[in-house]
Design a protein around this motif. Structure first.
Motif, PDB file in Angstrom:
ATOM      1  N   SER A 165       0.857  -1.183   0.000  1.00 36.55           N
ATOM      2  CA  SER A 165       0.000   0.000   0.000  1.00 36.55           C
ATOM      3  C   SER A 165       0.890   1.228   0.000  1.00 36.55           C
ATOM      4  N   VAL A 166       0.583   2.190  -0.848  1.00 36.43           N
ATOM      5  CA  VAL A 166       1.434   3.372  -0.991  1.00 36.43           C
ATOM      6  C   VAL A 166       0.615   4.628  -0.714  1.00 36.43           C
ATOM      7  N   LEU A 167       1.166   5.469   0.160  1.00 34.01           N
ATOM      8  CA  LEU A 167       0.578   6.783   0.410  1.00 34.01           C
ATOM      9  C   LEU A 167       1.517   7.820  -0.215  1.00 34.01           C
ATOM     10  N   VAL A 168       0.993   8.640  -1.124  1.00 32.02           N
ATOM     11  CA  VAL A 168       1.818   9.704  -1.706  1.00 32.02           C
ATOM     12  C   VAL A 168       1.862  10.854  -0.702  1.00 32.02           C
ATOM     13  N   GLU A 169       3.030  11.098  -0.140  1.00 30.62           N
ATOM     14  CA  GLU A 169       3.141  12.189   0.836  1.00 30.62           C
ATOM     15  C   GLU A 169       3.230  13.536   0.119  1.00 30.62           C
ATOM     16  N   ASN A 170       4.125  13.586  -0.862  1.00 29.30           N
ATOM     17  CA  ASN A 170       4.106  14.755  -1.743  1.00 29.30           C
ATOM     18  C   ASN A 170       4.662  14.401  -3.105  1.00 29.30           C
ATOM     19  N   GLY A 171       4.305  15.188  -4.107  1.00 30.10           N
ATOM     20  CA  GLY A 171       4.714  14.882  -5.470  1.00 30.10           C
ATOM     21  C   GLY A 171       3.589  14.237  -6.259  1.00 30.10           C
ATOM     22  N   VAL A 172       3.915  13.871  -7.488  1.00 28.14           N
ATOM     23  CA  VAL A 172       2.953  13.234  -8.390  1.00 28.14           C
ATOM     24  C   VAL A 172       3.586  11.971  -8.939  1.00 28.14           C
ATOM     25  N   PHE A 173       2.842  10.891  -8.910  1.00 25.55           N
ATOM     26  CA  PHE A 173       3.390   9.600  -9.326  1.00 25.55           C
ATOM     27  C   PHE A 173       2.466   8.895 -10.303  1.00 25.55           C
ATOM     28  N   GLU A 174       3.104   8.162 -11.202  1.00 24.89           N
ATOM     29  CA  GLU A 174       2.346   7.303 -12.094  1.00 24.89           C
ATOM     30  C   GLU A 174       2.559   5.874 -11.634  1.00 24.89           C
ATOM     31  N   ASN A 175       1.487   5.123 -11.534  1.00 25.29           N
ATOM     32  CA  ASN A 175       1.599   3.738 -11.094  1.00 25.29           C
ATOM     33  C   ASN A 175       1.000   2.812 -12.144  1.00 25.29           C
ATOM     34  N   VAL A 176       1.779   1.831 -12.547  1.00 25.67           N
ATOM     35  CA  VAL A 176       1.252   0.822 -13.466  1.00 25.67           C
ATOM     36  C   VAL A 176       1.143  -0.490 -12.691  1.00 25.67           C
ATOM     37  N   THR A 177      -0.058  -0.997 -12.576  1.00 20.85           N
ATOM     38  CA  THR A 177      -0.257  -2.278 -11.903  1.00 20.85           C
ATOM     39  C   THR A 177      -0.518  -3.345 -12.955  1.00 20.85           C
ATOM     40  N   ILE A 178       0.281  -4.399 -12.915  1.00 14.46           N
ATOM     41  CA  ILE A 178       0.131  -5.482 -13.892  1.00 14.46           C
ATOM     42  C   ILE A 178      -0.605  -6.616 -13.192  1.00 14.46           C
ATOM     43  N   LEU A 179      -1.841  -6.805 -13.622  1.00 14.36           N
ATOM     44  CA  LEU A 179      -2.741  -7.695 -12.885  1.00 14.36           C
ATOM     45  C   LEU A 179      -2.740  -9.111 -13.429  1.00 14.36           C
ATOM     46  N   GLY A 180      -1.893  -9.366 -14.361  1.00 16.61           N
ATOM     47  CA  GLY A 180      -1.926 -10.685 -14.976  1.00 16.61           C
ATOM     48  C   GLY A 180      -2.167 -10.464 -16.446  1.00 16.61           C
ATOM     49  N   PHE A 181      -3.423 -10.589 -16.856  1.00 16.23           N
ATOM     50  CA  PHE A 181      -3.737 -10.437 -18.265  1.00 16.23           C
ATOM     51  C   PHE A 181      -3.803  -8.980 -18.690  1.00 16.23           C
ATOM     52  N   ASN A 182      -3.873  -8.078 -17.730  1.00  9.97           N
ATOM     53  CA  ASN A 182      -4.024  -6.677 -18.107  1.00  9.97           C
ATOM     54  C   ASN A 182      -3.188  -5.799 -17.189  1.00  9.97           C
ATOM     55  N   SER A 183      -3.092  -4.527 -17.565  1.00  6.63           N
ATOM     56  CA  SER A 183      -2.419  -3.594 -16.664  1.00  6.63           C
ATOM     57  C   SER A 183      -3.248  -2.319 -16.594  1.00  6.63           C
ATOM     58  N   GLU A 184      -3.096  -1.609 -15.495  1.00  7.00           N
ATOM     59  CA  GLU A 184      -3.832  -0.355 -15.313  1.00  7.00           C
ATOM     60  C   GLU A 184      -2.866   0.737 -14.906  1.00  7.00           C
ATOM     61  N   LYS A 185      -3.024   1.884 -15.549  1.00  8.45           N
ATOM     62  CA  LYS A 185      -2.124   3.003 -15.267  1.00  8.45           C
ATOM     63  C   LYS A 185      -2.925   4.104 -14.580  1.00  8.45           C
ATOM     64  N   THR A 186      -2.384   4.625 -13.461  1.00  4.34           N
ATOM     65  CA  THR A 186      -3.081   5.718 -12.770  1.00  4.34           C
ATOM     66  C   THR A 186      -2.061   6.758 -12.329  1.00  4.34           C
ATOM     67  N   VAL A 187      -2.535   7.985 -12.192  1.00  2.00           N
ATOM     68  CA  VAL A 187      -1.664   9.058 -11.695  1.00  2.00           C
ATOM     69  C   VAL A 187      -2.179   9.478 -10.312  1.00  2.00           C
ATOM     70  N   HIS A 188      -1.270   9.618  -9.358  1.00  2.47           N
ATOM     71  CA  HIS A 188      -1.657   9.935  -7.985  1.00  2.47           C
ATOM     72  C   HIS A 188      -0.932  11.178  -7.505  1.00  2.47           C
ATOM     73  N   ASN A 189      -1.676  12.026  -6.814  1.00  2.00           N
ATOM     74  CA  ASN A 189      -1.110  13.241  -6.237  1.00  2.00           C
ATOM     75  C   ASN A 189      -0.962  13.082  -4.732  1.00  2.00           C
ATOM     76  N   ALA A 190      -0.369  14.075  -4.129  1.00  2.00           N
ATOM     77  CA  ALA A 190      -0.137  14.039  -2.684  1.00  2.00           C
ATOM     78  C   ALA A 190      -1.437  13.747  -1.940  1.00  2.00           C
ATOM     79  N   GLY A 191      -1.356  12.874  -0.954  1.00  2.00           N
ATOM     80  CA  GLY A 191      -2.521  12.544  -0.141  1.00  2.00           C
ATOM     81  C   GLY A 191      -3.270  11.329  -0.665  1.00  2.00           C
TER      82      GLY A 191
END
Lengths: 542, 542
Positions: free
Chosen positions: B47-73
């Protein structure tokens, strides 16, 4: 009335360091003798780091509890599905807790009935949805499901969520393999064989000669028993089929319906099942059994198989194994014990129930009932173990089975790929040993006695038969000032109990008395107070 | 050669805040474009909490992947069994991670063989042992088990540990209930019915008329098909048994051995199974089939059932359903498709493989193979759905079944209590939709083509037949300078591969060529590089 099983009492200062959908990190500040009391329902795992001070932790694992003392720097983890209680032994102390998932999920109310249209628009599969939405849906499914974790859930022959099962299943998930072959599951294959051997010993059989296999539920085990009996009587049926034999299969009128299903599936036909009358306490009458066998022999039928039951589904009755066993011997019939529910009695100090089991040829045991193992953990055990291989092995698996005969356990089974569901039972037995199993069952038998006393002490409750196992059948009589049908009143009570989200208790009926409730004394944390609550509720229904 | 699937690459500063046996809390400091690259094998949830900054996360779930962008908090969680990759988009940033269990467990080496005496002294059940010791033992069991999570595991018709399955199973564990009755599992009963309906649609059947049930594996589904066929031909067999009918059951010589087991169990006898010759690519010869049916009719046998296969176990062949279906119609036989392995083809763009399936009467589908669902998730689907209830329901379940007919799904089944294993398949399908399933299978079919090219390009490798599905059978020829038996060399190669803990690939044989390897292109994260690695290893064995 007891407060329902979802509460957290804390006597310490609790500061949430950070909190997310998924987890929560909390620092607690304690003074001497401050106590945390928590009831889990399997959704949260808690890891605790003692920052300073000395703490005593009691973890309640279901059938047993473990007490440990921890000093600064030490860590302990409460498994999913377990409760724990922490007490501060030093003057002051601080602890750091990680809850995953976060603890607030534990406050949900019990649920025994669901809006019939719940989630209807969300279950159909349509356009792809995001993982996060899938997880939310899974959580909604959890929240909408029947609260089987509660001691107030008595509807089935199981109750409660078990830490052992959750711990073992996580390993089964992570090692994801199949029991078909030894090379893909060397350790699990060994464990299955060990469990079968040690259960054989408990039955008084020779573990060197007997064998067994885990199958998909008690019904499948009963079916396998009939199959082995047929093969044993005439090995040619494997090649040539049933042909025109008119086999007869004897079960009590209280036996599980799976014998009818099995007779249908195996090509005997349901007509081959002969129901033997039972006595008032639900036990098969051996004299009736002998009459039927004799009559069938005279009429040219071929008696094959007697199924006795250890723990019938409604009354929890144990058939008289000694007399049934001697009849089986006299007429050369296969003697099977369906102990799907009653097998825990083999661990009890009360050996009276199981006398004569050493005469049986095979036995069914569901570890997912009393012992709360993964559904389904069923053992089919056969005294003459080599029959299992002979009756089941066929050609055509050469692409898969590369070991000598019985080492590849798929050759003993009707299943090919299957998971190690039994690991949860092994985990529990390993933890408790025979001694712990004995205590677990005998405590429940004691609770049954107390339940009977409660019922006998209330003139609005009628005990349907003297329990010999963990089923207590009780009819609720309508209040004197209400005109109601005695025969259906218990059904009305049950419905009210469920609709009020109070408890879930099943029912049955007999022709003479009508409907009655069936209490099942099985939840590992069940106390007499829970039973009192349910009976109180029952007699207050109007 | 690819590095094995257990690595963590990090380009950020990582500070462990606290660390225990059970979990780890870590703060990471990032600069722009810094990347974390992690391959999970299902043992750790992050589990990841973004304290500050902006991050892109790619989760590879097996047959597919999902990309999301997360901001602080914001918070995101990588599920168990999934990989993820985080990239810092801002100039600097910090994140807080909770790993549970701690991440170091992910560094373990692959294991494809186990010391035969491993854990021998610890598996037997004796005196009680503490919970902590039990957990340690479970971890040892995990560490000693075959690495089925790896793309280098190709021994079975499944590979990989799936986030979907772990997520769904945790709900199944926590809601612990049985599918026997609607009242104990209202939502799961609905989901099972929905899955059956939507699968029916994929087969081109009318979901209003068809029905189905989850059973304990493909073998059980094939057995149920034979049972339904028998009932459909003569409903009296339910009551009266097989009697002296001499049924005939037609399967190809490549069909799964479970038909022999079923014929044995259902009382037909293994002699009732007639094997039809297959062609070079493993497909049943329809002309041979018709010859056998005619001959049997002339000899007074009663032809009952044809089992075609979608995806045979060794070659992955699809039988010609159109011609088999028309023969079934002509002779009034039950037409079953064993698609335990091949069912993903119903989601493929390549419809050629499955043409004619609409003619079938029933179908077997194992979602635990290609789709990695809980073992076992098998669907038995029958076109004339009412048969399922009629063929299976018996009296005697009144204590349990309180709803109208088919709402209590136990009445359709040979099982009574059973878990919601299918939830994992629902979770995956819900996430990906038909579109995602199509991509998942078609990507793998493309990988098969590339694998074939690799094999054709190496004179030391011999392709055994042109693959039509995900099985690639290849014989390894011994090095020219070594005197070795061509027919057994592949067996030697396989043994070396396993003993070196490099990969686990199964084998088979035919009379003409001897032994060959069977590559299975199924692991969701399988890349052509993994296949190259395995083939490279194979040709370098001496």
């Amino acid at each position: 009335m007891l407060e329902k099983q979802n509460f957290i009492q804390a006597q310490y200062k609790r500061e949430v360091l950070f909190e997310t959908e998924a987890f929560e990190v909390v620092r607690c500040t304690w003074q001497k003798e401050a106590l945390s009391k928590m009831h889990s329902h399997g959704t949260s795992q808690c890891s605790v780091l003692v920052e300073n001070g000395v703490f005593e932790n009691v973890t309640i694992l279901g059938f047993n509890s473990e007490k440990t003392v921890h000093n600064a720097g030490q860590v302990f983890t409460t498994p999913l599905g377990a409760q724990h209680e922490i007490r501060c032994l030093s003057e002051i102390g601080t602890t750091l807790h990680v809850y995953s998932p976060k603890i607030t999920k534990m406050d949900q109310a019990l649920k025994f009935t669901t809006d019939k249209t719940a989630l209807d628009n969300q279950l159909h599969i349509g356009q792809p949805i995001k993982w996060e939405s899938v997880i939310q849906l899974l959580q909604q499914i959890e929240n909408t499901s029947v609260s089987t974790h509660s001691p107030y859930f008595m509807n089935q022959l199981f109750s409660g969520v078990h830490a052992h099962t959750i711990a073992a299943e996580s390993i089964v998930q992570r090692t994801r393999t199949t029991l078909a072959t030894n090379e893909a599951s060397p350790i699990f294959s060994k464990i299955e064989k060990i469990l079968v051997s040690q259960l054989s010993e408990k039955l008084g059989w020779n573990p060197e000669v007997s064998d067994g296999i885990c199958v998909a539920g008690g019904s499948a085990a009963n079916m396998m028993a009939l199959h082995c009996a047929r093969f044993s009587k005439d090995p040619n049926t494997k090649k040539h089929g049933n042909q025109s034999r008119h086999y007869r299969i004897y079960v009590s009128d209280q036996a599980h319906y799976s014998f009818l299903k099995s007779a249908n599936a195996l090509g005997f036909g349901t007509d081959s099942i002969i129901e033997i009358q039972s006595d008032d306490e639900g036990r098969m009458c051996a004299s009736e059994l002998e009459k039927k066998i004799s009559a069938d022999l005279s009429s040219g039928f071929a008696p094959l198989f007697i199924a006795a039951t250890a723990g019938t589904t409604v009354l929890g009755a144990f058939d008289p194994f000694e007399s049934i066993g001697s009849l089986a011997k006299k007429y050369n019939l296969w003697f099977h014990i369906d102990a799907a529910w009653g097998a825990p009695a083999y661990f009890s100090k009360n050996v009276g129930l199981t006398l004569g089991s050493e005469l049986a040829d095979s036995l069914t045991f569901d570890a997912h009932k009393f012992f709360g193992s993964e559904l389904t953990t069923t053992f089919f055990i056969v005294k003459n173990g080599s029959l299992l291989f002979q009756a089941n092995d066929v050609k055509g698996g050469e692409y898969l089975f590369h070991e000598s005969e019985t080492l590849d356990r798929g050759r003993l089974s009707w299943q090919c790929g299957r998971g190690a569901d039994f690991l949860s039972f092994w985990t529990l037995w390993k933890n408790l040993g025979d001694q712990g199993f004995q205590e677990a069952i005998d405590q429940k038998l004691e609770l049954v006695k107390q339940t009977v006393e409660l019922i006998k002490g209330n003139k609005r409750l009628k005990l349907m038969s003297q329990p010999s196992f963990l089923n207590v059948c009780v009819q609720v009589l309508p209040p004197e000032d209400i005109q109601a049908d005695l025969k259906t009143w218990s059904l009305y009570v049950r419905k009210k109990m469920i609709n009020d989200q109070f408890a879930m208790v099943n029912y049955s009926e007999n022709q003479k008395d009508g409907y009655f409730l069936r209490l099942i004394i099985v939840h590992p944390q069940l106390k007499i107070q829970h039973v009192k609550d349910i009976l109180d509720f029952a007699v207050h229904v109007r």
